[in-house]
Design an enzyme around this catalytic site. Sequence first.
Site, mmCIF file in Angstrom:
data_model
loop_
_atom_site.group_PDB
_atom_site.id
_atom_site.type_symbol
_atom_site.label_atom_id
_atom_site.label_comp_id
_atom_site.label_asym_id
_atom_site.label_seq_id
_atom_site.Cartn_x
_atom_site.Cartn_y
_atom_site.Cartn_z
ATOM 1 N N ASP A 122 43.660 40.623 30.162
ATOM 2 C CA ASP A 122 42.799 41.779 29.888
ATOM 3 C C ASP A 122 42.109 41.551 28.544
ATOM 4 O O ASP A 122 42.659 40.887 27.663
ATOM 5 C CB ASP A 122 43.627 43.067 29.811
ATOM 6 C CG ASP A 122 44.180 43.502 31.154
ATOM 7 O OD1 ASP A 122 43.564 43.182 32.184
ATOM 8 O OD2 ASP A 122 45.222 44.175 31.175
ATOM 9 N N ASP A 141 39.447 45.070 36.890
ATOM 10 C CA ASP A 141 39.690 46.508 36.760
ATOM 11 C C ASP A 141 38.382 47.285 36.833
ATOM 12 O O ASP A 141 38.310 48.354 37.452
ATOM 13 C CB ASP A 141 40.385 46.825 35.428
ATOM 14 C CG ASP A 141 41.726 46.140 35.280
ATOM 15 O OD1 ASP A 141 42.385 45.871 36.304
ATOM 16 O OD2 ASP A 141 42.119 45.864 34.123
#
Length: 168
Positions: A122, A141
């Site tokens: 991430d 995401d």
Amino acid sequence: MNRNIFIALLIVFNIAIDQISKVIVRSSMTPGRNGEIDVIGDYFQLIWVENKGAFLGMGSDMNPTLRLIFLLILPTVVLLYVVYYIVKTKELDRLSVIAFCCIIGGGIANVFDRITRGEVTDFFFIDLGGVFKTGIFNVADLSVTTGMIMLLFSGIYSNKKKKAEETV
């Protein structure tokens, strides 16, 4: 273009953009807050973290068996079912198909990371001065979230369209 080819290309596109972005981050950044890059001041930053859990790290403290079931096996089964659903359901409007492809592509990209790396890379972080703040997230995401918003709009639009047709 053939509908199934369109679906496959859109899913592959979502996976590819996510994986390419993660390779770039892992090869050019330093992990954690020490390596953060301010893109737009403190409002939009790149901060590389490895996430063993799901959304916002949820599930990262689960025992390995539960993590395998809830973060790998269950999402894989759901993603396979959604692929089957959109291929078989010819009545879906184009916006819904695109939305499902974004959700599937993002889901597959994160499941792929869990299989190959044991964690998900991430790196995006948004903080609009306390008005809006995210956890650290990635392109997959973003694809899933965008797909969910598109599905919501598609559902609202089709409901309004049905009501308009019923009143005529």
